[in-house]
Each structure stands twice: as C-alpha cells, then as structure tokens.
Write an enzyme that holds these catalytic residues in place. Structure first.
Site, PDB file in Angstrom:
ATOM      1  N   ASP A   1      47.773  55.853  80.986  1.00 30.41           N
ATOM      2  CA  ASP A   1      47.158  54.723  80.286  1.00 30.41           C
ATOM      3  C   ASP A   1      47.861  54.568  78.931  1.00 30.41           C
ATOM      4  O   ASP A   1      48.963  53.998  78.868  1.00 30.41           O
ATOM      5  CB  ASP A   1      45.663  55.048  80.159  1.00 30.41           C
ATOM      6  CG  ASP A   1      44.803  53.878  79.719  1.00 30.41           C
ATOM      7  OD1 ASP A   1      45.253  53.085  78.899  1.00 30.41           O
ATOM      8  OD2 ASP A   1      43.648  53.769  80.174  1.00 30.41           O
TER       9      ASP A   1
ATOM     10  N   VAL B   1      38.872  51.111  85.381  1.00 30.09           N
ATOM     11  CA  VAL B   1      38.869  51.528  86.788  1.00 30.09           C
ATOM     12  C   VAL B   1      38.236  52.905  86.946  1.00 30.09           C
ATOM     13  O   VAL B   1      38.415  53.783  86.101  1.00 30.09           O
ATOM     14  CB  VAL B   1      40.289  51.506  87.400  1.00 30.09           C
ATOM     15  CG1 VAL B   1      40.774  50.076  87.567  1.00 30.09           C
ATOM     16  CG2 VAL B   1      41.286  52.304  86.569  1.00 30.09           C
TER      17      VAL B   1
HETATM   18  C1  PRP Z   1      42.142  60.542  81.606  1.00 28.16           C
HETATM   19  C2  PRP Z   1      43.141  60.692  82.746  1.00 28.16           C
HETATM   20  C3  PRP Z   1      44.397  61.114  82.049  1.00 28.16           C
HETATM   21  C4  PRP Z   1      44.290  60.424  80.717  1.00 28.16           C
HETATM   22  C5  PRP Z   1      45.170  59.217  80.711  1.00 28.16           C
HETATM   23  O1  PRP Z   1      41.624  61.791  81.290  1.00 28.16           O
HETATM   24  O2  PRP Z   1      42.716  61.658  83.673  1.00 28.16           O
HETATM   25  O3  PRP Z   1      44.464  62.503  81.870  1.00 28.16           O
HETATM   26  O4  PRP Z   1      42.925  60.047  80.537  1.00 28.16           O
HETATM   27  O5  PRP Z   1      45.001  58.472  79.555  1.00 28.16           O
HETATM   28  P1  PRP Z   1      46.088  58.336  78.416  1.00 28.16           P
HETATM   29  O6  PRP Z   1      47.395  57.936  79.058  1.00 28.16           O
HETATM   30  O7  PRP Z   1      45.509  57.220  77.576  1.00 28.16           O
HETATM   31  O8  PRP Z   1      46.177  59.620  77.664  1.00 28.16           O
HETATM   32  P2  PRP Z   1      40.278  62.041  80.450  1.00 28.16           P
HETATM   33  O9  PRP Z   1      40.648  62.472  79.055  1.00 28.16           O
HETATM   34  O10 PRP Z   1      39.385  60.845  80.578  1.00 28.16           O
HETATM   35  O11 PRP Z   1      39.650  63.287  81.169  1.00 28.16           O
HETATM   36  P3  PRP Z   1      39.317  63.504  82.738  1.00 28.16           P
HETATM   37  O12 PRP Z   1      40.628  63.695  83.471  1.00 28.16           O
HETATM   38  O13 PRP Z   1      38.469  64.733  82.730  1.00 28.16           O
HETATM   39  O14 PRP Z   1      38.576  62.276  83.239  1.00 28.16           O
END
Ligand code: PRP
Length: 183
Positions: free
Chosen positions: A106, A156
């Site tokens: 992201d 999503v």
């Molecule tokens: C989400 C996803 C990625 C990260 C991507 O993790 O799993 O690791 O965000 O986003 P970025 O490119 O903006 O850094 P999250 O921190 O929500 O934890 P999770 O995997 O436990 O849901």
C-alpha cells in the site's frame, strides 16, 4: 443467505476462483525462478497467513518458511509510517534468498522498512511477492517483484486482510462499505 461478515461488503473485488488461478500462476513462476536455490518464504503477519498457505503449496521447490510480524496501522486506515517489529525472524538469514510474502503493498512503508532490515541481517537476495498492489497510495519507492492483482484505492478486506482485526476469514477480496470504517 448473507452472513454477518458479508453484510459489510459493498462488492466483491477478486473472487475465490480468480485468487486460486492467479496464485497457481505465481507459484509456478516462483518455482521456475527458485528451482535448486532453497529459498526462505518469509510471511509478514498477520495479513499474509491465508495467501502464504496457498502460495507455498502452489510452489513445488525445496524451501522453508518463517514469519515476521510488523505493525504500522495501529487500528487506523492510514499507515503511521512508523513500522514496529512485534515478532522477529527466529533463524539466521545470512546468505538466504528471501521471498517476502505480503497480502498488500500500500504506502510501501512496511516493505521499505523490511527490505532494509533484512539486508542488514545479511540476506543474499530479497524478492517481494504481494497478492495485492495498491500503487495509487505509494509513499515509499518500493515495487513488488511479483504481484497478484493491482487494486484501486478502496478499503479492501478478506483473504487475510482486516479492518480492526475483522474480515480476515472472508474467502475473497471485498470492498468494505465506507460506513463501517467511518463510524
Ligand atoms: C498491512 C499489510 C501490510 C501492510 C501494507 O499490515 O498486511 O503488511 O499493512 O501497508 P503499507 O504498504 O502501507 O505499509 P497491518 O499493519 O495492517 O497488519 P496486519 O498484517 O496484521 O493486518
């Protein structure tokens, strides 16, 4: 009958069938790239857990796997930019060919941090594999080596992705109704 998870989904973005087909292709591509190399699949928890399980079974090469847990969202819909390791790799990764397995790329904050972290720990190579790529929100210059689907800038969930820890167990990728996260 619509269940209590699906009532919060505005529409299905990627179906179970589309996910299965694409992961088959991704697994075969990785198997060609890593034949004879014994790569280490490194899943980024928690979001990766469903994708990781399917991807390693679609990739018939000698490999092992590890998990790392990081957090930068802290229950918000925007990345804080500060990435914290909440569970570290449990083995020496010096000289290893690492395949990072992510559910979504992201802002890029997580993968920019992880790439740097793994290089300083002595990885021989780093390959970034993500199921979903949301390039419109990128804040750091980081690209996936292999991405399943490019997705628009919508919230999503499903197939491992959460909102406030829920919806990870939806079997497809869905767009969350805005009223759920703007409550
Ligand atoms: C989400 C996803 C990625 C990260 C991507 O993790 O799993 O690791 O965000 O986003 P970025 O490119 O903006 O850094 P999250 O921190 O929500 O934890 P999770 O995997 O436990 O849901």
């Amino acid at each position: 009958m619509i269940n209590e998870l699906e009532k919060d989904i505005a529409r299905v973005l990627v179906t179970e069938e589309e996910i299965r087909t694409r992961i088959g292709e991704m697994g075969r591509e990785l198997a060609e790239r890593f034949q004879g190399k014994n790569p280490l699949f490194l899943g980024v928890l928690k979001g990766c857990f469903v994708f990781m399980a399917d991807l390693v079974r679609a990739c018939p090469v000698n490999s092992d796997l590890e998990f790392i847990a990081v957090s930068s969202y802290q229950n918000s819909t925007m990345s804080s930019g500060r990435v914290q390791i909440t569970h570290d790799v449990q083995q020496d990764i010096t000289g290893r060919d690492i395949i990072i397995v992510e559910d979504i790329l992201d802002s890029g904050n997580t993968l920019a941090f992880l790439k740097n972290y793994l290089m300083t720990k002595g990885a021989a190579s780093i390959t970034i594999v993500t199921l979903l790529d949301k390039p419109s929100r990128r804040a750091k210059a980081v690209d996936a080596d292999l991405a399943g689907f490019v997705v628009p800038d919508e919230f999503v969930v499903g197939y491992g992705l959460d909102f406030a820890q829920h919806y990870r167990n939806l079997p497809y990728i869905g767009v969350l109704k805005p009223e759920v996260y703007t409550k």
